[in-house]
Scaffold this active site. Sequence first.
Site, PDB file in Angstrom:
ATOM      1  N   ASP A   1      25.440  55.040  56.278  1.00  0.00           N
ATOM      2  CA  ASP A   1      25.617  54.638  57.677  1.00  0.00           C
ATOM      3  C   ASP A   1      26.176  53.212  57.659  1.00  0.00           C
ATOM      4  O   ASP A   1      27.386  53.029  57.484  1.00  0.00           O
ATOM      5  CB  ASP A   1      24.261  54.771  58.382  1.00  0.00           C
ATOM      6  CG  ASP A   1      24.325  54.522  59.873  1.00  0.00           C
ATOM      7  OD1 ASP A   1      25.409  54.624  60.451  1.00  0.00           O
ATOM      8  OD2 ASP A   1      23.282  54.235  60.491  1.00  0.00           O
TER       9      ASP A   1
ATOM     10  N   PHE B   1      23.440  60.459  65.766  1.00  0.00           N
ATOM     11  CA  PHE B   1      22.226  60.519  64.962  1.00  0.00           C
ATOM     12  C   PHE B   1      21.923  61.972  64.616  1.00  0.00           C
ATOM     13  O   PHE B   1      21.786  62.813  65.500  1.00  0.00           O
ATOM     14  CB  PHE B   1      21.048  59.885  65.700  1.00  0.00           C
ATOM     15  CG  PHE B   1      19.875  59.673  64.791  1.00  0.00           C
ATOM     16  CD1 PHE B   1      19.858  58.611  63.910  1.00  0.00           C
ATOM     17  CD2 PHE B   1      18.822  60.572  64.785  1.00  0.00           C
ATOM     18  CE1 PHE B   1      18.792  58.436  63.031  1.00  0.00           C
ATOM     19  CE2 PHE B   1      17.749  60.408  63.907  1.00  0.00           C
ATOM     20  CZ  PHE B   1      17.733  59.322  63.033  1.00  0.00           C
TER      21      PHE B   1
END
Length: 181
Positions: free
Chosen positions: A104, A153
């Site tokens: 990420d 997410f």
Amino acid sequence: MEDDVCRVLISREQIARRVRELAAEIAGHYTDSHRGLTIVAILSGSVIFLADLIRHLPMKMKIGLITVSSYPGQATKSRGAQILESLRGEVRGQDVMVVDDILDTGTTLRLVLDELRARQPASLRTCVFLRKPAKAPPDLQVDFIGFDIEDVFVIGYGLDYNDHYRNYPHIGVLRAELYRD
Ligand code: IMP
Ligand code: MG
């Protein structure tokens, strides 16, 4: 669990196919390794990917584990990574490949790579199941990537929200009302 997911991003069939391909790519890079391969998995998110991937890798290997915390409690934004339990055993002079669930912001992987570099492996490569290119820093090179995904997410296939959903077999997008940023 199904009800908490608003969209399946990657199905278990797509995952299985890609993991096989990825293992073939990886195996091709370690054909002449006489030093012994050590796979270092970052816990807990990588466990399912690790288990699937290594069973498609034909070479002799050792598995090492390193526990990193990046999302304390109910958070979906990294607040700085911390090594909770470091790797046991030597990797000096060995070929090391780090395995993580998702790249990420790169904080986690950078921390682990710094820790491993200090232990002087002969080579150090990286493999992540997912990458969010929108956020991943361009200077952080990853050698093997399962899928590039949009900046949402996700949960499942080892990835969690607040330690749940790791057993969801696909990669899914959690319904927005269920989490706090
Ligand atoms: P980074 O340090 O920001 O690169 O975040 C990497 C770690 O954060 C991963 O090992 C995951 O545990 C977690 N993470 C990042 N994005 C997600 C996501 O979309 N879902 C679940 N966990 C995530
Ligand atoms: Mg996690």
